[in-house]
Design a protein around this motif. Structure first.
Motif, PDB file in Angstrom:
ATOM      1  N   TYR A  90     -10.493  17.487  13.354  1.00 42.63           N
ATOM      2  CA  TYR A  90     -11.714  17.383  12.556  1.00 42.63           C
ATOM      3  C   TYR A  90     -11.876  18.568  11.607  1.00 42.63           C
ATOM      4  O   TYR A  90     -12.138  18.371  10.410  1.00 42.63           O
ATOM      5  CB  TYR A  90     -12.926  17.232  13.481  1.00 42.63           C
ATOM      6  N   PRO A  91     -11.727  19.806  12.079  1.00 38.53           N
ATOM      7  CA  PRO A  91     -11.838  20.934  11.136  1.00 38.53           C
ATOM      8  C   PRO A  91     -10.742  20.935  10.064  1.00 38.53           C
ATOM      9  O   PRO A  91     -10.992  21.310   8.918  1.00 38.53           O
ATOM     10  CB  PRO A  91     -11.713  22.177  12.026  1.00 38.53           C
ATOM     11  N   VAL A  92      -9.547  20.501  10.435  1.00 40.95           N
ATOM     12  CA  VAL A  92      -8.444  20.465   9.466  1.00 40.95           C
ATOM     13  C   VAL A  92      -8.766  19.496   8.340  1.00 40.95           C
ATOM     14  O   VAL A  92      -8.634  19.812   7.158  1.00 40.95           O
ATOM     15  CB  VAL A  92      -7.114  20.102  10.156  1.00 40.95           C
ATOM     16  N   PHE A  93      -9.207  18.280   8.695  1.00 40.92           N
ATOM     17  CA  PHE A  93      -9.525  17.300   7.667  1.00 40.92           C
ATOM     18  C   PHE A  93     -10.775  17.691   6.887  1.00 40.92           C
ATOM     19  O   PHE A  93     -10.893  17.369   5.709  1.00 40.92           O
ATOM     20  CB  PHE A  93      -9.675  15.903   8.276  1.00 40.92           C
ATOM     21  N   GLY A  94     -11.702  18.395   7.515  1.00 43.19           N
ATOM     22  CA  GLY A  94     -12.855  18.913   6.784  1.00 43.19           C
ATOM     23  C   GLY A  94     -12.440  19.930   5.729  1.00 43.19           C
ATOM     24  O   GLY A  94     -12.912  19.901   4.601  1.00 43.19           O
ATOM     25  N   PHE A  95     -11.536  20.824   6.111  1.00 42.26           N
ATOM     26  CA  PHE A  95     -11.027  21.807   5.168  1.00 42.26           C
ATOM     27  C   PHE A  95     -10.255  21.130   4.038  1.00 42.26           C
ATOM     28  O   PHE A  95     -10.411  21.488   2.869  1.00 42.26           O
ATOM     29  CB  PHE A  95     -10.128  22.820   5.883  1.00 42.26           C
ATOM     30  N   LEU A  96      -9.415  20.139   4.364  1.00 43.96           N
ATOM     31  CA  LEU A  96      -8.658  19.428   3.327  1.00 43.96           C
ATOM     32  C   LEU A  96      -9.586  18.677   2.378  1.00 43.96           C
ATOM     33  O   LEU A  96      -9.345  18.627   1.172  1.00 43.96           O
ATOM     34  CB  LEU A  96      -7.651  18.477   3.963  1.00 43.96           C
ATOM     35  N   GLY A  97     -10.650  18.103   2.903  1.00 45.75           N
ATOM     36  CA  GLY A  97     -11.625  17.420   2.059  1.00 45.75           C
ATOM     37  C   GLY A  97     -12.339  18.379   1.132  1.00 45.75           C
ATOM     38  O   GLY A  97     -12.576  18.075  -0.040  1.00 45.75           O
ATOM     39  N   LEU A  98     -12.674  19.558   1.667  1.00 45.56           N
ATOM     40  CA  LEU A  98     -13.306  20.578   0.840  1.00 45.56           C
ATOM     41  C   LEU A  98     -12.362  21.063  -0.250  1.00 45.56           C
ATOM     42  O   LEU A  98     -12.758  21.226  -1.406  1.00 45.56           O
ATOM     43  CB  LEU A  98     -13.758  21.746   1.721  1.00 45.56           C
ATOM     44  N   LEU A  99     -11.103  21.270   0.104  1.00 43.75           N
ATOM     45  CA  LEU A  99     -10.099  21.679  -0.869  1.00 43.75           C
ATOM     46  C   LEU A  99      -9.914  20.617  -1.951  1.00 43.75           C
ATOM     47  O   LEU A  99      -9.835  20.928  -3.140  1.00 43.75           O
ATOM     48  CB  LEU A  99      -8.772  21.953  -0.167  1.00 43.75           C
ATOM     49  N   GLN A 100      -9.896  19.362  -1.544  1.00 46.17           N
ATOM     50  CA  GLN A 100      -9.767  18.264  -2.511  1.00 46.17           C
ATOM     51  C   GLN A 100     -10.973  18.235  -3.449  1.00 46.17           C
ATOM     52  O   GLN A 100     -10.814  18.038  -4.660  1.00 46.17           O
ATOM     53  CB  GLN A 100      -9.640  16.943  -1.761  1.00 46.17           C
TER      54      GLN A 100
END
Length: 88
Positions: free
Chosen positions: A71-81
């Motif tokens: 969950y934190p990994v995909f949250g970070f990737l979404g923020l980066l995107q």
């Protein structure tokens, strides 16, 4: 508990419905992911095998541990995107 009033039948029925919802979501997500990353049928088959092998080992990790780590990994990737989209 709410389901204690209605008996075990409804508890198991609810479990089957939830399991069906999880299964259909997983299948549709994998299908969409495969269509997005594969350009040829050969790549599609290769990635399909990788996803199937990966899915065999994910229950060993446990759902809650998987969610806690991803969950934190995909949250970070979404923020980066989102940052990259706004930067354009």
């Amino acid at each position: 508990m709410l389901f204690g009033k209605f008996g075990t039948f409804y508890r198991y029925l609810y479990g089957v419905i939830i399991l069906g919802a999880i299964t259909t979501t997983a299948i549709s997500s994998a299908y969409g992911f495969l269509n997005n990353i594969s350009k040829a049928e050969k790549q599609y088959k290769k990635y399909n095998v990788i996803i199937c092998v990966f899915s065999i080992f994910t229950p060993v990790i446990g759902f809650s541990n998987l969610v806690n780590s991803l969950y934190p990994v995909f949250g970070f990737l979404g923020l980066l995107q989102l940052i990259l989209i706004l930067k354009k």
